[in-house]
Design a protein around this motif. Structure first.
Motif, PDB file in Angstrom:
ATOM      1  N   GLY A 114       9.537 -16.499  -5.461  1.00 22.48           N
ATOM      2  CA  GLY A 114       8.245 -17.176  -5.342  1.00 22.48           C
ATOM      3  C   GLY A 114       7.314 -16.547  -4.324  1.00 22.48           C
ATOM      4  N   THR A 115       7.600 -15.324  -3.906  1.00 16.49           N
ATOM      5  CA  THR A 115       6.734 -14.642  -2.945  1.00 16.49           C
ATOM      6  C   THR A 115       5.346 -14.411  -3.550  1.00 16.49           C
ATOM      7  OG1 THR A 115       8.561 -13.544  -1.804  1.00 16.49           O
ATOM      8  CG2 THR A 115       6.399 -12.501  -1.641  1.00 16.49           C
ATOM      9  N   GLN A 116       4.332 -14.748  -2.790  1.00 17.12           N
ATOM     10  CA  GLN A 116       2.954 -14.644  -3.268  1.00 17.12           C
ATOM     11  C   GLN A 116       2.341 -13.299  -2.889  1.00 17.12           C
ATOM     12  OE1 GLN A 116       1.568 -17.168  -5.217  1.00 17.12           O
ATOM     13  NE2 GLN A 116       3.727 -17.782  -5.103  1.00 17.12           N
ATOM     14  N   PRO A 117       1.349 -12.846  -3.651  1.00 16.78           N
ATOM     15  CA  PRO A 117       0.643 -11.606  -3.301  1.00 16.78           C
ATOM     16  C   PRO A 117       0.035 -11.697  -1.905  1.00 16.78           C
ATOM     17  CG  PRO A 117       0.061 -12.298  -5.520  1.00 16.78           C
ATOM     18  CD  PRO A 117       0.850 -13.428  -4.927  1.00 16.78           C
ATOM     19  N   GLY A 118       0.132 -10.622  -1.148  1.00 13.37           N
ATOM     20  CA  GLY A 118      -0.417 -10.604   0.202  1.00 13.37           C
ATOM     21  C   GLY A 118       0.514 -11.123   1.272  1.00 13.37           C
ATOM     22  N   THR A 119       1.699 -11.618   0.886  1.00 13.67           N
ATOM     23  CA  THR A 119       2.665 -12.098   1.874  1.00 13.67           C
ATOM     24  C   THR A 119       3.068 -10.956   2.807  1.00 13.67           C
ATOM     25  OG1 THR A 119       3.532 -13.790   0.377  1.00 13.67           O
ATOM     26  CG2 THR A 119       4.972 -13.081   2.177  1.00 13.67           C
ATOM     27  N   GLU A 120       3.190 -11.263   4.092  1.00 12.44           N
ATOM     28  CA  GLU A 120       3.574 -10.247   5.079  1.00 12.44           C
ATOM     29  C   GLU A 120       5.022 -10.438   5.501  1.00 12.44           C
ATOM     30  OE1 GLU A 120       2.770  -9.506   9.753  1.00 12.44           O
ATOM     31  OE2 GLU A 120       0.954  -9.473   8.508  1.00 12.44           O
ATOM     32  N   ILE A 121       5.768  -9.355   5.449  1.00  4.67           N
ATOM     33  CA  ILE A 121       7.143  -9.331   5.958  1.00  4.67           C
ATOM     34  C   ILE A 121       7.126  -8.426   7.175  1.00  4.67           C
ATOM     35  CG2 ILE A 121       9.550  -8.793   5.440  1.00  4.67           C
ATOM     36  CD1 ILE A 121       8.821  -9.057   2.450  1.00  4.67           C
ATOM     37  N   ARG A 122       7.414  -8.976   8.355  1.00  2.18           N
ATOM     38  CA  ARG A 122       7.315  -8.199   9.586  1.00  2.18           C
ATOM     39  C   ARG A 122       8.686  -7.702  10.033  1.00  2.18           C
ATOM     40  NH1 ARG A 122       3.900  -9.893  14.912  1.00  2.18           N
ATOM     41  NH2 ARG A 122       2.282  -9.763  13.309  1.00  2.18           N
TER      42      ARG A 122
ATOM     43  N   ARG B 266      -2.063   1.784  13.182  1.00  2.00           N
ATOM     44  CA  ARG B 266      -3.118   1.260  14.049  1.00  2.00           C
ATOM     45  C   ARG B 266      -2.505   1.104  15.428  1.00  2.00           C
ATOM     46  NH1 ARG B 266      -5.093  -3.679  10.181  1.00  2.00           N
ATOM     47  NH2 ARG B 266      -5.567  -2.421   8.325  1.00  2.00           N
ATOM     48  N   GLU B 267      -2.719   2.116  16.278  1.00  2.00           N
ATOM     49  CA  GLU B 267      -2.133   2.175  17.615  1.00  2.00           C
ATOM     50  C   GLU B 267      -0.595   2.112  17.513  1.00  2.00           C
ATOM     51  OE1 GLU B 267      -4.135  -0.817  19.909  1.00  2.00           O
ATOM     52  OE2 GLU B 267      -5.989   0.356  19.979  1.00  2.00           O
ATOM     53  N   THR B 268       0.030   1.011  17.946  1.00  2.00           N
ATOM     54  CA  THR B 268       1.496   0.945  17.885  1.00  2.00           C
ATOM     55  C   THR B 268       1.999   0.206  16.646  1.00  2.00           C
ATOM     56  OG1 THR B 268       1.526  -1.099  19.187  1.00  2.00           O
ATOM     57  CG2 THR B 268       1.669   0.982  20.400  1.00  2.00           C
ATOM     58  N   GLU B 269       1.086  -0.309  15.831  1.00  2.00           N
ATOM     59  CA  GLU B 269       1.487  -1.078  14.649  1.00  2.00           C
ATOM     60  C   GLU B 269       1.418  -0.200  13.394  1.00  2.00           C
ATOM     61  OE1 GLU B 269       2.424  -4.594  15.246  1.00  2.00           O
ATOM     62  OE2 GLU B 269       2.451  -3.404  17.089  1.00  2.00           O
ATOM     63  N   LEU B 270       2.386  -0.409  12.488  1.00  2.00           N
ATOM     64  CA  LEU B 270       2.420   0.299  11.219  1.00  2.00           C
ATOM     65  C   LEU B 270       2.281  -0.694  10.074  1.00  2.00           C
ATOM     66  CD1 LEU B 270       5.293   2.887  11.813  1.00  2.00           C
ATOM     67  CD2 LEU B 270       2.830   3.288  11.911  1.00  2.00           C
ATOM     68  N   PHE B 271       1.683  -0.250   8.965  1.00  2.00           N
ATOM     69  CA  PHE B 271       1.455  -1.115   7.810  1.00  2.00           C
ATOM     70  C   PHE B 271       1.887  -0.375   6.540  1.00  2.00           C
ATOM     71  CE2 PHE B 271      -1.347  -2.395  11.152  1.00  2.00           C
ATOM     72  CZ  PHE B 271      -1.379  -3.782  11.091  1.00  2.00           C
ATOM     73  N   TYR B 272       2.519  -1.139   5.657  1.00  2.00           N
ATOM     74  CA  TYR B 272       2.992  -0.557   4.399  1.00  2.00           C
ATOM     75  C   TYR B 272       2.779  -1.556   3.275  1.00  2.00           C
ATOM     76  CZ  TYR B 272       6.195   1.069   0.754  1.00  2.00           C
ATOM     77  OH  TYR B 272       6.733   1.478  -0.433  1.00  2.00           O
ATOM     78  N   GLU B 273       2.186  -1.098   2.166  1.00  2.00           N
ATOM     79  CA  GLU B 273       2.004  -1.943   0.994  1.00  2.00           C
ATOM     80  C   GLU B 273       3.210  -1.768   0.078  1.00  2.00           C
ATOM     81  OE1 GLU B 273      -1.647  -1.391  -1.050  1.00  2.00           O
ATOM     82  OE2 GLU B 273      -2.876  -2.173   0.588  1.00  2.00           O
ATOM     83  N   LEU B 274       3.960  -2.853  -0.115  1.00  2.00           N
ATOM     84  CA  LEU B 274       5.183  -2.815  -0.916  1.00  2.00           C
ATOM     85  C   LEU B 274       4.864  -3.226  -2.349  1.00  2.00           C
ATOM     86  CD1 LEU B 274       8.278  -2.580  -1.171  1.00  2.00           C
ATOM     87  CD2 LEU B 274       8.412  -4.988  -0.479  1.00  2.00           C
ATOM     88  N   PRO B 275       4.960  -2.307  -3.318  1.00  3.18           N
ATOM     89  CA  PRO B 275       4.710  -2.686  -4.708  1.00  3.18           C
ATOM     90  C   PRO B 275       5.842  -3.549  -5.252  1.00  3.18           C
ATOM     91  CG  PRO B 275       5.433  -0.394  -4.568  1.00  3.18           C
ATOM     92  CD  PRO B 275       5.300  -0.880  -3.169  1.00  3.18           C
ATOM     93  N   VAL B 276       5.494  -4.703  -5.795  1.00  2.00           N
ATOM     94  CA  VAL B 276       6.472  -5.673  -6.316  1.00  2.00           C
ATOM     95  C   VAL B 276       6.029  -6.089  -7.718  1.00  2.00           C
ATOM     96  CG1 VAL B 276       7.480  -7.970  -5.983  1.00  2.00           C
ATOM     97  CG2 VAL B 276       7.046  -6.497  -3.996  1.00  2.00           C
ATOM     98  N   THR B 277       6.972  -6.132  -8.659  1.00  2.00           N
ATOM     99  CA  THR B 277       6.644  -6.575 -10.018  1.00  2.00           C
ATOM    100  C   THR B 277       6.526  -8.096 -10.046  1.00  2.00           C
ATOM    101  OG1 THR B 277       8.942  -6.793 -10.721  1.00  2.00           O
ATOM    102  CG2 THR B 277       7.916  -4.608 -10.956  1.00  2.00           C
ATOM    103  N   ILE B 278       5.966  -8.597 -11.142  1.00  2.00           N
ATOM    104  CA  ILE B 278       5.826 -10.051 -11.285  1.00  2.00           C
ATOM    105  C   ILE B 278       7.190 -10.716 -11.270  1.00  2.00           C
ATOM    106  CG2 ILE B 278       5.097 -11.875 -12.865  1.00  2.00           C
ATOM    107  CD1 ILE B 278       2.806 -10.132 -13.722  1.00  2.00           C
ATOM    108  N   SER B 279       8.142 -10.129 -11.967  1.00  2.00           N
ATOM    109  CA  SER B 279       9.471 -10.737 -12.032  1.00  2.00           C
ATOM    110  C   SER B 279      10.164 -10.698 -10.676  1.00  2.00           C
ATOM    111  CB  SER B 279      10.322 -10.034 -13.089  1.00  2.00           C
ATOM    112  OG  SER B 279      10.445  -8.654 -12.794  1.00  2.00           O
ATOM    113  N   GLN B 280       9.996  -9.588  -9.907  1.00  2.00           N
ATOM    114  CA  GLN B 280      10.604  -9.514  -8.573  1.00  2.00           C
ATOM    115  C   GLN B 280       9.997 -10.548  -7.636  1.00  2.00           C
ATOM    116  OE1 GLN B 280       9.771  -5.382  -7.819  1.00  2.00           O
ATOM    117  NE2 GLN B 280      11.857  -4.727  -8.320  1.00  2.00           N
ATOM    118  N   ALA B 281       8.683 -10.736  -7.729  1.00  2.00           N
ATOM    119  CA  ALA B 281       8.033 -11.736  -6.880  1.00  2.00           C
ATOM    120  C   ALA B 281       8.478 -13.144  -7.253  1.00  2.00           C
ATOM    121  CB  ALA B 281       6.514 -11.605  -6.996  1.00  2.00           C
ATOM    122  N   ALA B 282       8.668 -13.391  -8.539  1.00  2.00           N
ATOM    123  CA  ALA B 282       9.050 -14.736  -8.990  1.00  2.00           C
ATOM    124  C   ALA B 282      10.533 -15.024  -8.746  1.00  2.00           C
ATOM    125  CB  ALA B 282       8.724 -14.889 -10.470  1.00  2.00           C
ATOM    126  N   LEU B 283      11.387 -14.033  -9.000  1.00  2.00           N
ATOM    127  CA  LEU B 283      12.830 -14.255  -8.920  1.00  2.00           C
ATOM    128  C   LEU B 283      13.446 -13.842  -7.591  1.00  2.00           C
ATOM    129  CD1 LEU B 283      13.746 -12.911 -12.489  1.00  2.00           C
ATOM    130  CD2 LEU B 283      13.337 -15.295 -11.795  1.00  2.00           C
TER     131      LEU B 283
END
Length: 396
Positions: free
Chosen positions: A306-314, A269-286
């Motif tokens: 403890g990373t929650q779904p939809g969390t953004e890492i910039r 989107r113009e100068t910004e890039l977006f990427y959906e990072l697939p994460v397993t339940i265990s990776q998100a929890a641990l």
């Protein structure tokens, strides 16, 4: 105040319109909306808007900046039409507005203006670019066929050893004047000379190569510098690289239109890039350290426990370069997408049920899914629905 409307829409022309088309449209609209002619309340603002659009689109460099960057490419100055004092107050193109009302009578001393050969046509070239080429910039070699200056007559249209002669009908002015009397006095109507077509000269002995046109069809190859950060649909305007004008007329322009291929996984989107990072339940929890793609290669990101779904890492500065800010780049937005497995092995199911039980997600009447057939099936079904509902809530 600078207009927020598209300058091409203001003048009612297409983006690839020639300089002559722009000038012709401007004259027509200026005659229609000039406050000395049009007494409506909106006429002054409309006239200023038309003037502003013309000041930008009639200037090759400013038009190129506007084509590439829009209003931002003009440095906030718009068309430069400031104020409106008197009949022509603040108007920079005085000669053009004079032409608009007097059919081109403004000119050289004596009220005449020598004809000029018409300009060559503008050309368009559609350039295909990969995602990486658009982000980092590149040099491209393009080839196309167009009308170029005839080598035999060097563009005059006359056979070597001869020269075009002054048109006997218009005397070299390229114009024919007709005077008529009205109740307001004599009115002069000036039209293009039909014999020389406004050039002021005629070719009596046409060139044997181009047959008097001054141009021949030729295959051309040129290099185009593509700036880093160009986006799909952007135009690169190459002044004077269009078709040669007939009989020595000035060349048109070449518009190179960028068509950028999509990246397999990165969204732009113009100068910004977006990427959906697939994460397993265990990776998100641990927590986990995962690799993500960037325009400059893969890079590791930290998924915190403890990373929650939809969390953004910039990732700052890992996006697309700004066209007008040297060295500046947008960001890469990594959006965490927690993936829930659709199939579980017997061992995985047992562990999930143990986790659910310890977390208090199974009701007191629920039994493990591995319980013997026929024992409290209703409670087991209620327990399974509870786990599914909670997992669904967790991923949004």
């Amino acid at each position: 105040m600078a207009t927020t409307r598209d300058y091409y829409d203001v003048l009612g022309v297409q983006r690839g319109a020639s300089d002559e088309d722009i000038k012709r449209s401007f004259r027509r609209l200026a005659q229609q909306w000039h406050p000395d002619v049009n007494t409506s309340s909106e006429a002054p603002e409309r006239f200023k808007e038309i003037n502003e659009a013309y000041q930008v689109l009639s200037d090759p460099q400013r038009r190129q900046a506007y084509d590439l960057f829009g209003q931002a490419g003009l440095g906030g100055n718009g068309g430069g039409a400031e104020g409106f004092g008197g009949p022509f107050g603040g108007f920079q193109g005085f000669g053009d507005i004079f032409d608009a009302f007097f059919n081109g009578a403004a000119g050289q001393a004596g009220g005449t203006r020598r004809g000029r050969p018409p300009a060559g046509a503008d050309l368009r070239y559609d350039l295909q670019l990969t995602f990486d080429e658009a982000v980092h910039g590149t040099e491209k070699e393009i080839s196309f066929t167009s009308l170029a200056v005839c080598d035999t007559c060097t563009g005059t249209g006359a056979e070597p050893g001869t020269q075009p002669v002054t048109c006997p009908q218009c005397g070299g002015s390229g114009e024919v004047r007709q005077v008529r009397s009205t109740m307001l006095g004599q009115m002069v109507n000036i039209t293009q000379c039909g014999r020389c077509r406004g050039v002021g000269r005629i070719v009596e002995t046409p060139c044997h190569t181009c047959h008097g046109d001054g141009r021949i069809e030729r295959r051309r190859t040129i290099r185009v510098s593509v700036p880093a950060g160009i986006d799909d649909g952007h135009q690169i305007r190459l002044s004077g690289e269009g078709e040669a004008g007939p009989r020595g007329g000035s060349p048109g322009n070449l518009y190179v239109v960028a068509h950028v291929a999509a990246h397999p996984v990165l969204q732009r989107r113009e100068t910004e890039l977006f990427y959906e990072l697939p994460v397993t339940i265990s990776q998100a929890a641990l927590g986990a350290r995962l690799m993500v793609p960037t325009p400059d290669g893969e890079e590791a990101v930290e998924v915190k426990p403890g990373t929650q779904p939809g969390t953004e890492i910039r990732l700052r500065g890992r996006g697309v370069p700004y066209l007008r800010r040297q060295g500046a780049r947008g960001d890469l937005h990594v959006l965490v997408d927690v993936r829930v497995p659709s199939r579980l092995s017997a061992r995985q199911r047992e562990l999930m049920e143990q986790f659910a039980a310890e977390s208090g997600e199974l009701g007191p009447d629920a039994e493990p899914a591995t319980a013997a057939p026929g024992t409290n099936r209703a409670g087991r079904r209620r327990g399974k629905r509870g786990i599914a509902d909670r997992l669904k809530d967790a991923i949004g």
